[in-house]
Design an enzyme around this catalytic site. Structure first.
Site, PDB file in Angstrom:
ATOM      1  N   ARG A  25     102.833  56.623  -9.278  1.00  0.00           N
ATOM      2  CA  ARG A  25     103.637  55.092  -9.380  1.00  0.00           C
ATOM      3  C   ARG A  25     104.847  55.966  -8.530  1.00  0.00           C
ATOM      4  NH1 ARG A  25     101.922  53.754 -14.727  1.00  0.00           N
ATOM      5  NH2 ARG A  25      99.965  55.704 -15.189  1.00  0.00           N
ATOM      6  N   VAL A  64      95.272  48.323  -6.987  1.00  0.00           N
ATOM      7  CA  VAL A  64      96.331  48.753  -5.719  1.00  0.00           C
ATOM      8  C   VAL A  64      97.238  50.005  -6.775  1.00  0.00           C
ATOM      9  CG1 VAL A  64      96.955  46.683  -4.939  1.00  0.00           C
ATOM     10  CG2 VAL A  64      97.265  46.824  -7.620  1.00  0.00           C
ATOM     11  N   ASP A  67      95.471  41.348 -14.941  1.00  0.00           N
ATOM     12  CA  ASP A  67      94.330  41.737 -14.118  1.00  0.00           C
ATOM     13  C   ASP A  67      93.931  40.650 -15.100  1.00  0.00           C
ATOM     14  OD1 ASP A  67      92.557  43.100 -12.976  1.00  0.00           O
ATOM     15  OD2 ASP A  67      92.364  44.693 -14.286  1.00  0.00           O
TER      16      ASP A  67
HETATM   17  P1  IMP Z   1      94.229  43.784 -17.828  1.00  0.00           P
HETATM   18  O1  IMP Z   1      94.519  43.653 -19.779  1.00  0.00           O
HETATM   19  O2  IMP Z   1      92.780  43.335 -17.646  1.00  0.00           O
HETATM   20  O3  IMP Z   1      95.479  42.294 -17.154  1.00  0.00           O
HETATM   21  O4  IMP Z   1      94.800  44.692 -17.229  1.00  0.00           O
HETATM   22  C1  IMP Z   1      96.406  45.801 -16.924  1.00  0.00           C
HETATM   23  C2  IMP Z   1      96.457  46.756 -17.193  1.00  0.00           C
HETATM   24  O5  IMP Z   1      96.131  47.325 -16.134  1.00  0.00           O
HETATM   25  C3  IMP Z   1      98.055  46.920 -15.744  1.00  0.00           C
HETATM   26  O6  IMP Z   1      98.647  46.927 -17.303  1.00  0.00           O
HETATM   27  C4  IMP Z   1      97.517  48.721 -15.291  1.00  0.00           C
HETATM   28  O7  IMP Z   1      98.156  49.564 -16.431  1.00  0.00           O
HETATM   29  C5  IMP Z   1      96.032  47.815 -15.030  1.00  0.00           C
HETATM   30  N1  IMP Z   1      95.235  47.843 -13.733  1.00  0.00           N
HETATM   31  C6  IMP Z   1      95.490  46.832 -13.733  1.00  0.00           C
HETATM   32  N2  IMP Z   1      94.793  46.434 -12.135  1.00  0.00           N
HETATM   33  C7  IMP Z   1      95.452  47.534 -11.781  1.00  0.00           C
HETATM   34  C8  IMP Z   1      95.575  47.932 -10.092  1.00  0.00           C
HETATM   35  O8  IMP Z   1      95.459  47.586  -9.079  1.00  0.00           O
HETATM   36  N3  IMP Z   1      95.904  49.147 -10.502  1.00  0.00           N
HETATM   37  C9  IMP Z   1      97.233  50.760 -11.323  1.00  0.00           C
HETATM   38  N4  IMP Z   1      96.440  49.371 -12.370  1.00  0.00           N
HETATM   39  C10 IMP Z   1      95.543  48.616 -12.767  1.00  0.00           C
END
Ligand code: IMP
Ligand code: MG
Length: 185
Positions: free
Chosen positions: A168, A156, A106
């Protein structure tokens, strides 16, 4: 917990599309690492369905390991980037071809931080394989070697991804209609 059908706005990736893409990724990995062994590391908990399907599509001498991380000071739907290992790997990475398996990238903060930590453990190689890439949300540059689907900036769930730790288990990736979802206090 509410029945997901009351807040599912659409199925973004179907069970069949997941199966097909995961098989393609498995073939690609098999091809790229011919003659080598690989170690797939799953980041719990979101990556676990993807990992277990993916490894059955890889025809190589393969090991798996698991780790869990938590990010400080974040809400349930944002990561802060201050990542802490809450469950460490069972084995050493030294000299191994490591493939880090994630459910979704993300902002990129989680994976960037995990990559930094694992790189210090002297793997032979280290790459990222993510099922989903929410590319437009990226804040930290991360090298993604294998990517299942690039998705729009929507929340999502399903196929490993949770909404407040639930669902999940769904065999598809669904989009949450945040107007209809009522989190419990
Ligand atoms: P990042 O550090 O912002 O890249 O976040 C990654 C983590 O955020 C993922 O491993 C997920 O646990 C959570 N995450 C980000 N977007 C979503 C989503 O749309 N649905 C569920 N979990 C998400
Ligand atoms: Mg996660």
């Amino acid at each position: 917990m509410q029945d997901y059908r009351s807040f599912l706005s659409e199925v973004l990736v179907s069970r069949e599309q997941l199966q097909q893409r995961v098989a393609e990724l498995g073939k690609e990995i098999t091809h790229d690492y011919q003659g080598e062994d690989v170690l797939l590391i799953c980041i719990l908990r979101g990556g676990v369905l993807f990992l277990t399907d993916l490894i059955r599509e890889i025809d190589l001498p393969l090991e798996v390991d698991f780790m869990a991380v938590s990010s400080y000071g974040s809400g349930a739907r944002e990561s802060s980037g201050q990542v802490r290992i809450t469950l460490d790997l069972g084995n050493s990475l030294e000299g191994k071809n490591v493939i880090l398996v994630e459910d979704i990238v993300d902002s990129g903060r989680t994976i960037a931080s995990v990559l930094g930590m694992l790189a210090t453990r002297k793997p032979k190689s280290l790459v990222v394989c993510t099922l989903l890439d929410k590319a437009e949300r990226r804040e930290t540059e991360v090298p993604i070697r294998y990517r299942g689907f690039t998705i729009p900036n929507k929340f999502v769930f399903g196929y490993g991804l949770d909404i407040d730790e639930y669902y999940r288990n769904l065999p598809f990736i669904g989009v949450v209609d945040l107007e209809k979802y009522r989190p419990e206090e």
